[in-house]
Write an enzyme that holds these catalytic residues in place. Structure first.
Site, PDB file in Angstrom:
ATOM      1  N   GLN A 193     -55.449  54.307  95.992  1.00  0.00           N
ATOM      2  CA  GLN A 193     -55.472  55.532  95.192  1.00  0.00           C
ATOM      3  C   GLN A 193     -56.215  55.288  93.882  1.00  0.00           C
ATOM      4  OE1 GLN A 193     -50.907  55.984  96.164  1.00  0.00           O
ATOM      5  NE2 GLN A 193     -51.471  57.712  94.900  1.00  0.00           N
ATOM      6  N   PHE A 224     -49.021  58.430  99.295  1.00  0.00           N
ATOM      7  CA  PHE A 224     -47.726  58.862  98.754  1.00  0.00           C
ATOM      8  C   PHE A 224     -47.247  58.001  97.590  1.00  0.00           C
ATOM      9  CE2 PHE A 224     -47.849  59.878 103.368  1.00  0.00           C
ATOM     10  CZ  PHE A 224     -48.003  61.244 103.249  1.00  0.00           C
ATOM     11  N   GLU A 228     -50.955  53.214  94.849  1.00  0.00           N
ATOM     12  CA  GLU A 228     -51.352  53.432  93.452  1.00  0.00           C
ATOM     13  C   GLU A 228     -51.610  52.094  92.780  1.00  0.00           C
ATOM     14  OE1 GLU A 228     -48.958  56.186  91.172  1.00  0.00           O
ATOM     15  OE2 GLU A 228     -49.693  55.385  89.278  1.00  0.00           O
ATOM     16  N   ARG A 306     -39.833  58.626  83.746  1.00  0.00           N
ATOM     17  CA  ARG A 306     -39.827  59.894  84.495  1.00  0.00           C
ATOM     18  C   ARG A 306     -38.413  60.208  85.009  1.00  0.00           C
ATOM     19  NH1 ARG A 306     -43.365  63.766  86.271  1.00  0.00           N
ATOM     20  NH2 ARG A 306     -45.269  62.713  85.694  1.00  0.00           N
ATOM     21  N   ARG A 338     -44.034  59.512  95.684  1.00  0.00           N
ATOM     22  CA  ARG A 338     -43.989  60.958  95.417  1.00  0.00           C
ATOM     23  C   ARG A 338     -42.739  61.372  94.618  1.00  0.00           C
ATOM     24  NH1 ARG A 338     -45.851  64.655 100.494  1.00  0.00           N
ATOM     25  NH2 ARG A 338     -46.923  66.294  99.356  1.00  0.00           N
ATOM     26  N   PHE A 340     -42.008  59.863  91.707  1.00  0.00           N
ATOM     27  CA  PHE A 340     -42.178  58.823  90.684  1.00  0.00           C
ATOM     28  C   PHE A 340     -40.943  58.652  89.796  1.00  0.00           C
ATOM     29  CE2 PHE A 340     -44.733  56.793  87.185  1.00  0.00           C
ATOM     30  CZ  PHE A 340     -45.430  55.881  87.950  1.00  0.00           C
ATOM     31  N   THR A 436     -46.958  59.828  82.966  1.00  0.00           N
ATOM     32  CA  THR A 436     -46.027  59.490  81.887  1.00  0.00           C
ATOM     33  C   THR A 436     -46.658  58.488  80.917  1.00  0.00           C
ATOM     34  OG1 THR A 436     -45.058  57.725  83.240  1.00  0.00           O
ATOM     35  CG2 THR A 436     -43.995  59.885  83.316  1.00  0.00           C
ATOM     36  N   ALA A 505     -49.585  61.291  90.115  1.00  0.00           N
ATOM     37  CA  ALA A 505     -48.879  62.192  89.197  1.00  0.00           C
ATOM     38  C   ALA A 505     -49.233  63.664  89.477  1.00  0.00           C
ATOM     39  CB  ALA A 505     -49.171  61.833  87.740  1.00  0.00           C
ATOM     40  N   GLU A 717     -46.363  66.651  94.166  1.00  0.00           N
ATOM     41  CA  GLU A 717     -45.034  66.029  94.171  1.00  0.00           C
ATOM     42  C   GLU A 717     -43.855  66.998  94.049  1.00  0.00           C
ATOM     43  OE1 GLU A 717     -46.525  63.473  90.938  1.00  0.00           O
ATOM     44  OE2 GLU A 717     -45.252  61.952  91.858  1.00  0.00           O
TER      45      GLU A 717
HETATM   46  N1  MTE Z   1     -50.332  64.538 100.664  1.00  0.00           N
HETATM   47  C1  MTE Z   1     -50.809  63.814 101.700  1.00  0.00           C
HETATM   48  N2  MTE Z   1     -51.170  64.439 102.817  1.00  0.00           N
HETATM   49  N3  MTE Z   1     -50.909  62.454 101.630  1.00  0.00           N
HETATM   50  C2  MTE Z   1     -50.513  61.751 100.496  1.00  0.00           C
HETATM   51  O1  MTE Z   1     -50.619  60.535 100.458  1.00  0.00           O
HETATM   52  N4  MTE Z   1     -49.562  61.902  98.220  1.00  0.00           N
HETATM   53  C3  MTE Z   1     -48.710  62.688  97.320  1.00  0.00           C
HETATM   54  C4  MTE Z   1     -49.246  64.120  97.198  1.00  0.00           C
HETATM   55  N5  MTE Z   1     -49.509  64.675  98.496  1.00  0.00           N
HETATM   56  C5  MTE Z   1     -49.997  62.509  99.392  1.00  0.00           C
HETATM   57  C6  MTE Z   1     -49.952  63.919  99.520  1.00  0.00           C
HETATM   58  C7  MTE Z   1     -48.603  62.137  95.985  1.00  0.00           C
HETATM   59  S1  MTE Z   1     -47.488  60.911  95.716  1.00  0.00           S
HETATM   60  C8  MTE Z   1     -49.344  62.605  94.943  1.00  0.00           C
HETATM   61  S2  MTE Z   1     -49.131  62.017  93.390  1.00  0.00           S
HETATM   62  C9  MTE Z   1     -50.363  63.640  95.122  1.00  0.00           C
HETATM   63  O2  MTE Z   1     -50.466  64.062  96.465  1.00  0.00           O
HETATM   64  C10 MTE Z   1     -51.707  63.071  94.682  1.00  0.00           C
HETATM   65  O3  MTE Z   1     -52.747  63.944  94.895  1.00  0.00           O
HETATM   66  P1  MTE Z   1     -53.056  65.183  93.932  1.00  0.00           P
HETATM   67  O4  MTE Z   1     -52.873  64.698  92.534  1.00  0.00           O
HETATM   68  O5  MTE Z   1     -54.461  65.515  94.243  1.00  0.00           O
HETATM   69  O6  MTE Z   1     -52.096  66.257  94.290  1.00  0.00           O
HETATM   70  N1  HPA Z   2     -46.862  59.542  87.964  1.00  0.00           N
HETATM   71  C1  HPA Z   2     -47.514  58.827  88.886  1.00  0.00           C
HETATM   72  N2  HPA Z   2     -48.129  57.704  88.626  1.00  0.00           N
HETATM   73  C2  HPA Z   2     -48.113  57.263  87.378  1.00  0.00           C
HETATM   74  C3  HPA Z   2     -47.468  57.974  86.369  1.00  0.00           C
HETATM   75  C4  HPA Z   2     -46.814  59.169  86.681  1.00  0.00           C
HETATM   76  O1  HPA Z   2     -46.214  59.846  85.832  1.00  0.00           O
HETATM   77  N3  HPA Z   2     -47.609  57.286  85.232  1.00  0.00           N
HETATM   78  C5  HPA Z   2     -48.318  56.187  85.540  1.00  0.00           C
HETATM   79  N4  HPA Z   2     -48.638  56.177  86.845  1.00  0.00           N
HETATM   80 MO1  MOS Z   3     -47.939  59.906  93.450  1.00  0.00          MO
HETATM   81  S1  MOS Z   3     -46.186  58.859  93.466  1.00  0.00           S
HETATM   82  O1  MOS Z   3     -47.952  59.950  91.700  1.00  0.00           O
HETATM   83  O2  MOS Z   3     -49.033  58.694  93.880  1.00  0.00           O
END
Ligand code: MTE
Ligand code: HPA
Ligand code: MOS
Length: 771
Positions: A193, A224, A228, A306, A338, A340, A436, A505, A717
């Site tokens: 990520q 998910f 990260e 968080r 997801r 966090f 955060t 995030a 999330e």
């Molecule tokens: N959706 C799918 N299909 N696959 C993933 O790995 N990760 C989740 C969410 N939705 C995820 C997902 C998580 S933990 C986060 S933080 C956000 O997607 C990250 O993407 P975004 O910031 O573009 O929403």
């Molecule tokens: N969310 C997800 N990932 C992160 C964050 C958060 O708030 N802060 C640092 N990494």
């Molecule tokens: Mo999502 S836990 O912030 O990759």
């Protein structure tokens, strides 16, 4: 209509993940040798049998690392390769390279650990805390004076809450391919990520500057949060192999290695105390969260705040104390998942409300409704809440569910039926959007318009199935006025856009689509000037939309190629004209989320750009003889603002809810007392499937959010929290079956636990597990 460049490929099984990339004939395959217990030391490795197994086998250990043997981005406590001791089961002791994957794995199994001594292992966060094994000083957020407020309360209840971890089960396991370069550096395809994060770690491991390391990520088969921070080790190991051998090295974990050696959601154990007036108004809340951090710091210092930020969840509580303790144990370093840390905090306040409701003889929903946040309320971390949508979405959801009739219907059913009991629960949502760690709230882009009018967009965003590429393309199409079909989202590369942050995030679109829009508006300005000159009109009257140039609201035309007749001035023709006029068709964009500040000492500030609100009602039917249950309906009102793509957002809401329901009720991440993961295969770790899911009825609150690109809101999330309602819906049914038994707050609510509750054996079993 095709939503996402990957959808068709995914459906056909043609998507190229890293493991599907063509392999060079001289590529080496890697396997890992891992620690056999949760805590131990060793004097060395005997690799003779492994090396003799087949020609071309190589073994790399800590001493082979040319740079710094360290993966952590905070406290240096996570060596990439062990140096004489190990702190969790599954820690990497050595890397084995061989011409095929099967040979590498067989050779790895032949590596013998010399002088192994097993040491005592701590798996319980409270035991670690009692032992003084904490990471950094505990953090405390405060508002008002809870001690004094408890004295004014009619009812004060306290309790203990447990929540288990959660395995990410991304379809694509972790891995990377590293190619050695003549610079002494590497070019790496990494399943991460955060390509820039991987770049920094690989450079550190190899002892080279970051400009000799290029990381590329096309897409992920899910992440998910699991990729990260925790993708860097696998990329760094492959890179080490590549520079040591001069050959490309591929390291891909199989499912069992991935489950044993990579981090998951933090398990958490908490104590709470809540005080209320007779009418259900919450006056004070206190909680201590013992986060099971595992053996290394990883992202714990960003995750624990968080948990604290979400201690009061969607409620305004005038007196709060929330303390987060990062407890170091001998389990795999836990990591982002997801939500966090948010779900762990939200579950606790909901348990407190459930227990208080019982004491007061009220429905928990009454207490929930009574204490919802209002416009202008100041949170326990000092943020003034603005554009609050809690009450609105609560009412929308309750109306959709037909709450009073639903409740009455359940009561009537339960009065008539002995073998089955029904239950329902509500979960209001308020989730803060922004990293955060304030520094991480930034992103960049590089946009090229080619002289045929096609568009290339690079950002720091990683496509992991959440549709961020699709959303960026929609924003770019609107900003440039180019047709959606002409836009290609590039794979994410550290040499194209530098110093980016993880796609996490839920801010992927907020940050990266905004950065892309900044670049697009710059290019559009230049194109408008060209069009105005071409048409001989004032630039202020020119616009570009849907691949066409408009002048004063009408299609602008220019003489056709033959000179006779007028043709529409298209985006493509404009791009060609710009090129012919030597105008730059590329631009870089940058965005840093404005207005964020937080004082860590005072634990006070405005850490979020905004909050996402919503509400869910979940109903369940329990089989009183078997302890099994099924979810009937889920009514959700979700604050989506102006959706950039409603289908993508709906997919995220349904998917996140399923994942939250899985965490709350079904998925049981289980370690034994010695720190061994018992649920380390997909046959012992149960995931939610289509049959497990209730009928979903989702409504949107579509009020624009002017703080974000396209008036949208992040979605990734927050809807996961709705799954927590599943726990309480089953608990509600259990209480109908055994009205006199005390509640229990030990997530997940597996059918096994439900069964033990019904037979009266649960308290004893949980007691035994905890001691
Ligand atoms: N959706 C799918 N299909 N696959 C993933 O790995 N990760 C989740 C969410 N939705 C995820 C997902 C998580 S933990 C986060 S933080 C956000 O997607 C990250 O993407 P975004 O910031 O573009 O929403
Ligand atoms: N969310 C997800 N990932 C992160 C964050 C958060 O708030 N802060 C640092 N990494
Ligand atoms: Mo999502 S836990 O912030 O990759």
């Amino acid at each position: 209509m095709k939503r996402n460049a990957d959808s068709a490929l995914n459906v056909l099984g043609k998507t190229t993940y890293i493991d599907d990339m063509p392999e060079n004939s001289d590529m080496l395959h890697a396997a890992i040798v891992t620690s056999p217990s949760a805590h131990g030391s060793f004097t060395g490795l005997d690799a003779r049998a492994a090396l003799a197994y087949a020609p071309g086998v190589r073994i790399l250990v800590a001493a082979d690392v040319p740079g710094q043997n360290e993966l952590s981005t905070s406290i240096p406590d996570e060596p990439m390769l062990s140096t004489g001791d190990w702190h969790f089961r599954g820690e990497v002791l050595a890397l084995v390279l061989a011409p095929t994957r099967s040979v590498a794995r067989k050779a790895a199994a032949l590596v013998k650990i010399e002088g192994r001594v097993d040491l005592p292992a701590i798996v319980d966060p409270r035991a670690a805390y009692a032992n003084g094994d904490v990471i950094m000083t505990p953090r405390t957020q405060r508002l008002g004076d809870p001690e004094a407020a408890f004295k004014l309360c009619d009812v004060v209840v306290s309790g203990r809450v447990e929540s288990a971890g959660q395995e990410h089960v991304y379809l694509e396991t972790q891995g990377a391919i590293a190619y050695p370069e003549d610079s002494g550096g590497v070019r790496v395809f990494s399943g991460t990520q955060s390509p820039a994060g991987v770049q920094a770690i690989v450079a550190r491991i190899l002892g080279v500057p970051m400009n000799l390391v290029e990381i590329e990520t096309r897409r992920l088969g899910g992440a998910f949060g699991g990729k990260e921070d925790q993708a860097s080790g696998w990329a760094a190991l492959a890179s080490l192999g590549a520079v040591k051998t001069g050959k490309p090295v591929k390291l891909y974990l199989n499912r069992r290695d991935d489950m044993n050696s990579t981090g998951k959601r933090h398990p958490s154990s908490s104590d709470f105390k809540i005080g209320l007036k007779k009418d259900g108004t919450i006056l004070a809340f206190e909680a201590d969260y013992y986060q099971n951090s595992g053996a290394a710091t990883d992202l714990a210092p960003a995750i624990i705040p968080r948990t604290l930020f979400h201690a009061a969840s969607a409620y305004h509580i005038p007196n709060v104390r929330a303390t987060g303790i990062m407890c170091r144990t001998n389990l795999v370093p836990f990591t982002a998942f997801r939500g966090f840390g948010g779900p762990q905090g939200i579950f606790v306040i909901e348990c407190a409300i459930e227990k208080a409701a019982r004491e007061l003889g009220m429905d928990p929903a009454e207490i929930q409704q009574k204490n919802l946040l209002s416009e202008g309320d100041v949170s326990h971390y000092g943020m003034q809440m603005a554009d609050v949508r809690g009450k609105e979405t609560f009412e929308q959801c309750m109306k959709k569910a037909g709450w009073p009739e639903l409740r009455a219907g359940i009561a009537a059913f339960n009065a008539k039926n002995k073998a089955y009991k029904r239950g329902a629960a509500v979960l209001p949502l308020c989730f803060g959007i922004s990293f955060t760690k304030i520094m991480l709230n930034q992103g960049g882009s590089l946009v090229h318009v080619f002289n045929d009018g096609s568009v290339s967009v690079a950002t720091g965003a990683i496509e992991m199935g959440q549709g961020v590429g699709r959303k960026i393309a929609v924003v770019v199409s609107r900003a440039l006025g180019a047709p959606l079909s002409s836009i290609r989202i590039e794979s994410t590369r550290t040499t194209t856009v530098a110093n980016t942050v993880a796609t996490a995030a839920s801010t992927g679109t907020d940050i990266n689509a905004m950065a892309a829009q900044v670049a697009c508006l710059e290019i559009k300005k230049r194109l408008v000037a060209i069009a105005a000159a071409r048409l001989g009109i004032d630039a202020a009257t020119v616009d570009i939309a849907d691949g066409r140039v408009f002048s004063g609201g009408k299609h602008a035309t220019v003489p056709g190629p033959g000179g006779d007749g007028m043709v529409a001035l298209t985006f493509a023709a404009l791009a060609k004209a710009a090129y012919e006029n030597r105008v730059d068709l590329s631009a870089h964009g940058f965005y840093a989320t404005p207005g964020l500040h937080y004082d860590m000492k005072a634990e006070h500030g405005s850490p979020f750009l905004y909050h996402v609100y919503g509400c869910a009602v979940v109903t369940a039917t329990l089989d009183v003889l078997r302890g099994s249950y099924r979810f009937d309906d889920a009514f959700i009102a979700h604050d989506i603002a102006e959706s950039i793509d409603p289908l993508v957002d709906m997919g995220q809401i349904e998917g996140a809810f399923a994942q939250g329901l899985g965490w709350s009720c079904l998925e049981e991440l289980k370690f034994d007392g010695s720190g061994r993961l018992l649920s380390d295969t997909l046959s012992t770790y149960k995931l939610p499937d289509a049959h497990f899911m209730p009928e979903m009825h989702v409504d949107f609150c579509t009020r624009p959010n002017p703080k974000v690109v396209a008036n949208s809101k992040a979605v990734g999330e927050p809807p996961l929290m709705y799954g927590i309602a599943g726990y309480f819906a089953v608990l509600d049914a259990l209480k109908a079956a055994r009205p006199d038994a005390p509640s229990f707050h030990d997530l997940p609510m597996t059918p096994e636990k439900a069964m033990l509750f019904l037979t009266g054996d649960l308290a004893g079993v949980l007691e035994k597990e905890r001691s």
